[in-house]
Design a protein around this motif. Structure first.
Motif, mmCIF file in Angstrom:
data_model
loop_
_atom_site.group_PDB
_atom_site.id
_atom_site.type_symbol
_atom_site.label_atom_id
_atom_site.label_comp_id
_atom_site.label_asym_id
_atom_site.label_seq_id
_atom_site.Cartn_x
_atom_site.Cartn_y
_atom_site.Cartn_z
ATOM 1 N N SER A 143 0.800 -1.223 0.000
ATOM 2 C CA SER A 143 0.000 0.000 0.000
ATOM 3 C C SER A 143 0.834 1.276 0.000
ATOM 4 O O SER A 143 0.275 2.369 -0.096
ATOM 5 C CB SER A 143 -0.926 0.022 1.227
ATOM 6 N N LEU A 144 2.147 1.167 0.102
ATOM 7 C CA LEU A 144 3.013 2.346 0.144
ATOM 8 C C LEU A 144 2.956 3.068 -1.208
ATOM 9 O O LEU A 144 3.339 2.511 -2.239
ATOM 10 C CB LEU A 144 4.444 1.927 0.454
ATOM 11 N N ILE A 145 2.485 4.303 -1.202
ATOM 12 C CA ILE A 145 2.373 5.069 -2.440
ATOM 13 C C ILE A 145 3.760 5.249 -3.046
ATOM 14 O O ILE A 145 4.701 5.650 -2.380
ATOM 15 C CB ILE A 145 1.703 6.435 -2.183
ATOM 16 N N GLY A 146 3.855 4.924 -4.319
ATOM 17 C CA GLY A 146 5.138 4.955 -4.991
ATOM 18 C C GLY A 146 5.736 3.577 -5.167
ATOM 19 O O GLY A 146 6.688 3.403 -5.922
ATOM 20 N N VAL A 147 5.173 2.593 -4.460
ATOM 21 C CA VAL A 147 5.573 1.187 -4.612
ATOM 22 C C VAL A 147 4.352 0.365 -5.033
ATOM 23 O O VAL A 147 4.302 -0.172 -6.128
ATOM 24 C CB VAL A 147 6.182 0.619 -3.315
ATOM 25 N N GLU A 148 3.370 0.289 -4.136
ATOM 26 C CA GLU A 148 2.069 -0.333 -4.429
ATOM 27 C C GLU A 148 2.216 -1.657 -5.166
ATOM 28 O O GLU A 148 1.630 -1.883 -6.224
ATOM 29 C CB GLU A 148 1.193 0.636 -5.235
ATOM 30 N N ASP A 149 2.973 -2.549 -4.559
ATOM 31 C CA ASP A 149 3.270 -3.838 -5.175
ATOM 32 C C ASP A 149 2.126 -4.810 -4.903
ATOM 33 O O ASP A 149 1.971 -5.324 -3.799
ATOM 34 C CB ASP A 149 4.592 -4.374 -4.613
ATOM 35 N N LEU A 206 -0.378 12.125 -2.956
ATOM 36 C CA LEU A 206 0.810 12.316 -2.137
ATOM 37 C C LEU A 206 0.576 13.344 -1.036
ATOM 38 O O LEU A 206 0.043 14.424 -1.286
ATOM 39 C CB LEU A 206 1.982 12.780 -2.995
ATOM 40 N N PRO A 207 1.000 13.032 0.198
ATOM 41 C CA PRO A 207 0.989 14.058 1.244
ATOM 42 C C PRO A 207 1.915 15.204 0.842
ATOM 43 O O PRO A 207 2.850 15.024 0.051
ATOM 44 C CB PRO A 207 1.533 13.314 2.469
ATOM 45 N N ALA A 208 1.668 16.375 1.399
ATOM 46 C CA ALA A 208 2.460 17.556 1.036
ATOM 47 C C ALA A 208 3.947 17.319 1.238
ATOM 48 O O ALA A 208 4.767 17.717 0.409
ATOM 49 C CB ALA A 208 1.995 18.757 1.853
ATOM 50 N N LYS A 209 4.316 16.629 2.331
ATOM 51 C CA LYS A 209 5.740 16.425 2.601
ATOM 52 C C LYS A 209 6.373 15.415 1.655
ATOM 53 O O LYS A 209 7.599 15.259 1.655
ATOM 54 C CB LYS A 209 5.956 15.996 4.056
ATOM 55 N N GLY A 210 5.548 14.732 0.847
ATOM 56 C CA GLY A 210 6.088 13.803 -0.127
ATOM 57 C C GLY A 210 6.248 14.396 -1.504
ATOM 58 O O GLY A 210 6.739 13.736 -2.420
#
Length: 380
Positions: free
Chosen positions: A190-196, A324-328
């Protein structure tokens, strides 16, 4: 003031994240660890590492997996010698109901004193068996040992939950980094940017018991008559005389609830193999087994096995992903960064951990030597 000089930030504080951090620190790199569960959270079901057995019983199926397990096995020899309460060499006995067992496994030559059991050494109702010596770990203590070692070497271990890979490159608690080690386990799904989507849980259920007379690892090879069920007995190092009884392997089950039927079957199966679990020299019964706790862990499995590779990517303030959250999203302009993925090991985390850390270290070297240049991808 946040130190901005870290060579890498590691996401995930399970056994892989901690072991990778130790490997990189030993070679002189400066790293920081981030996770929502930390090594001292030994009762958390948020990660699988505290709940493992952990015995050394390789199920590697290819040369890369065999290489990792072999390296880890040899490193455990040193650990058992230096800290026996964490890692202990002990006898193993595995039985089969079938008479024809086929060829010996690849790891037969790796173990100490591997041999087939004599007929007089095989209890009913089993037909075949092997014995050897290998290692077992006290997993909760081992996690805390790794955590303490890292902290004593000034490696920060930070409790923080991130929802995107991009956030790791500029966390306020760490500062800007250009390399991330993704050891997020099940989080990689579930990690955004991976989403495997290949990542999935493999539920395991065990019972921790007190059994001073049980010093030998035991198990039953071959297919269990009940789907997803297996049989293993793993004495833990240390003075508590604790033994892990298992178990099951249920794919895609996210529940951390105890299944009573599975627990009953574990007790029945393990007592058949090892009557000494009753603390009455086998003259009592299942009801005499001293249960300490029932446990559930979700193994971080992946279709196709471990993902261990270096990926070159870009982050920056032109990021279009609305999720994406702002800090991302970055605030320093577009920049090239790297990520070394190290997740999806399933139930082999401990017995492969040091071998995986060595491979990750090689990929980190490749990134640092190339300074993140190019768009190539290296895969192990």
């Amino acid at each position: 003031m946040v130190n901005k000089q870290y060579d890498a930030a590691i996401l995930g504080c399970g056994v892989l994240g901690l072991t990778i951090a130790q490997e990189l620190t030993q070679k002189g790199l400066k790293v920081a660890l981030v996770g929502k569960d930390l090594p001292e959270d030994i009762h958390s079901t948020g990660f699988a590492s505290p709940w493992a057995g952990a015995s050394f019983h390789s199920f590697a199926t290819n040369s890369a997996e065999q290489r990792r397990d072999t390296h880890t096995f040899k490193e455990f020899e040193r650990l058992a010698r230096e800290i026996p309460e964490l890692c202990e060499r002990r006898p193993y006995r595995y039985f089969r109901r079938e008479k024809d067992v086929g060829e010996d496994p690849w790891w037969a030559d790796l173990m100490f004193d591997y041999r087939h059991l004599k007929t007089s050494e095989i209890p009913a109702p089993f037909a075949q068996g092997v014995t050897f010596e290998a290692y077992t770990l006290n997993t909760p203590l081992y996690l805390q040992h790794l955590g303490n070692w890292l902290r004593s070497h000034n490696v920060p271990i930070i409790r923080e939950r991130v929802s995107s890979l991009n956030e790791m490159y500029d966390l306020p608690s760490i500062g800007k980094v250009n390399l991330v080690i993704n050891a997020s386990g099940l989080g990689a799904r579930s990690l955004i940017g991976v989403e495997d989507s290949l990542v999935h849980p493999a539920k395991g259920q065990t019972i921790l018991v007190e059994a001073p007379d049980v010093k030998t690892c035991m198990g039953v090879e071959g297919k269990h008559p009940i789907p997803n069920q297996s049989v293993y007995i793993i004495p833990r190092p240390g003075p508590a005389n604790h033994v892990i009884l298992g178990g099951c392997y249920i794919k895609d089950d996210w529940s951390t609830n105890i299944n009573k039927d599975v627990a009953d079957q574990i007790l029945k199966d393990c007592y058949e193999v090892c009557p000494d679990l009753d603390n009455k020299n086998g003259k009592g019964g299942i009801e005499d087994i001293k249960i300490v706790s029932h446990n559930v862990g979700l193994r971080p499995a992946r279709e196709g096995g471990l993902r261990c590779e270096l990926e070159h990517r870009f982050i920056g303030d032109n990021e279009k992903n609305a999720l994406l959250p702002a800090k991302g999203k970055g605030n320093g302009g577009k920049r090239k960064v790297g990520v070394v993925h190290a997740y999806g090991i399933g139930g082999a985390g401990y017995q492969s951990s040091l071998g995986i850390a060595k491979e990750v270290s090689g990929l980190v070297d490749q990134w640092l030597e190339g300074d993140g240049k190019g768009n190539r991808k290296a895969k192990l």
